[in-house]
Design an enzyme around this catalytic site. Sequence first.
Site, mmCIF file in Angstrom:
data_model
loop_
_atom_site.group_PDB
_atom_site.id
_atom_site.type_symbol
_atom_site.label_atom_id
_atom_site.label_comp_id
_atom_site.label_asym_id
_atom_site.label_seq_id
_atom_site.Cartn_x
_atom_site.Cartn_y
_atom_site.Cartn_z
ATOM 1 N N GLY A 108 0.821 -1.209 0.000
ATOM 2 C CA GLY A 108 0.000 0.000 0.000
ATOM 3 C C GLY A 108 0.853 1.257 0.000
ATOM 4 N N GLY A 110 1.736 2.765 -2.638
ATOM 5 C CA GLY A 110 1.360 3.602 -3.778
ATOM 6 C C GLY A 110 2.171 3.335 -5.032
ATOM 7 C CB SER A 111 3.429 0.221 -6.617
ATOM 8 O OG SER A 111 2.219 -0.481 -6.534
ATOM 9 C CB SER A 112 -0.954 2.446 -9.074
ATOM 10 O OG SER A 112 -1.208 1.126 -8.738
ATOM 11 C CB ALA A 114 5.499 5.472 -7.257
ATOM 12 C CG ASP A 155 -1.885 8.231 -4.271
ATOM 13 O OD1 ASP A 155 -2.342 9.291 -4.757
ATOM 14 O OD2 ASP A 155 -2.469 7.147 -4.375
#
Length: 323
Positions: A108, A110-112, A114, A155
């Site tokens: 969680g 926030g890879s999407s 980033a 994010d």
Amino acid sequence: MKYITVSAPGKLMLLGEHAVVYNHPCLVTAVGQRMRVTAAIDERSNFTLVAKNVGIHGHEKPMSDLGKGNVEKNVRFVEIAVKNFAEKFPFKEGVRIETTSEFSSHLGFGSSSAVTVCMIKALSELFSVKLENKEIFELAYKTVLDIQGKGSGFDIAAAIYGGTLYFVTGGKEIKQLAIKNLPMVVGYSRVKADTVVLINKVAEVSKKYPVVVDSMYRNIEKIVKLGAKALREKDWITFGQLMNMNQGFLESLGVSTWRLSSMIYAARDAEAYGAKLSGAGGGDCMIAFTSDEKKQGVIDAITRAGGEYIDVATNVEGVRIEI
Ligand code: MEV
């Protein structure tokens, strides 16, 4: 071949989740685990993605087909970011993208967001389009909304600006807080949460009790504002109390879980200044603020409560070009 590598950090919410979706502020810090994107120009006018971390070894299609068909979740953010950039700043060539991540998409962090930020930044460098941070934010935020329909954009701001931010929905306000380190411990609940499901769950509660939830959001806003002051003054005791109050509201909204709350109470019992869940709830991570002296005890308590300690730096640099 002309190519560029860009990286952006993950994030952790400090205070204000959920309320920030509805025009209230939050506090977020960028964490020291990064997403990396290498983008190269492809003369064949094709879009190719390699993302070995998530099992993608060569997803390829013509640029004219971007966004068409059933796009797999792990490809979606990269593909739609490229599509949105190319619509705004058209180019003839194709692009070859390779992504790697220092953190699991399960945490969680926030890879999407980033990866979306990395993509927009990389393309702006590759095609020499000068973009201010706020313009990167707008394009990346549009990409996330195109895909998941919901979200405050906090994010994305963390991935772009880095540091620790006071952020209001959709980037209406983005203020960097001049602080160095946060005395924070992070515990992963070992459960992957789905942000959109949790936003919808809170929306249901809000539909049934609009007056109650609205007053909770206004109180969370007060907590965030006092929290920003406490952070600036390094008043960790006050910040810890505010975290505990914020957790109370999140419990009331129904997004904590037995595991998260156990980890949170365990940290408090081990004399952390304060502890709360971080993000949408339902799983993912909790955070605790603690003195150096109590830190190991807090980590042990979180672990005994079933959590996994994640050692991560906070307040780190935002999106940057890698050499
Ligand atoms: C999720 O990490 C935090 C939420 O406030 C959603 C958002 O702000 O986009 C629940």
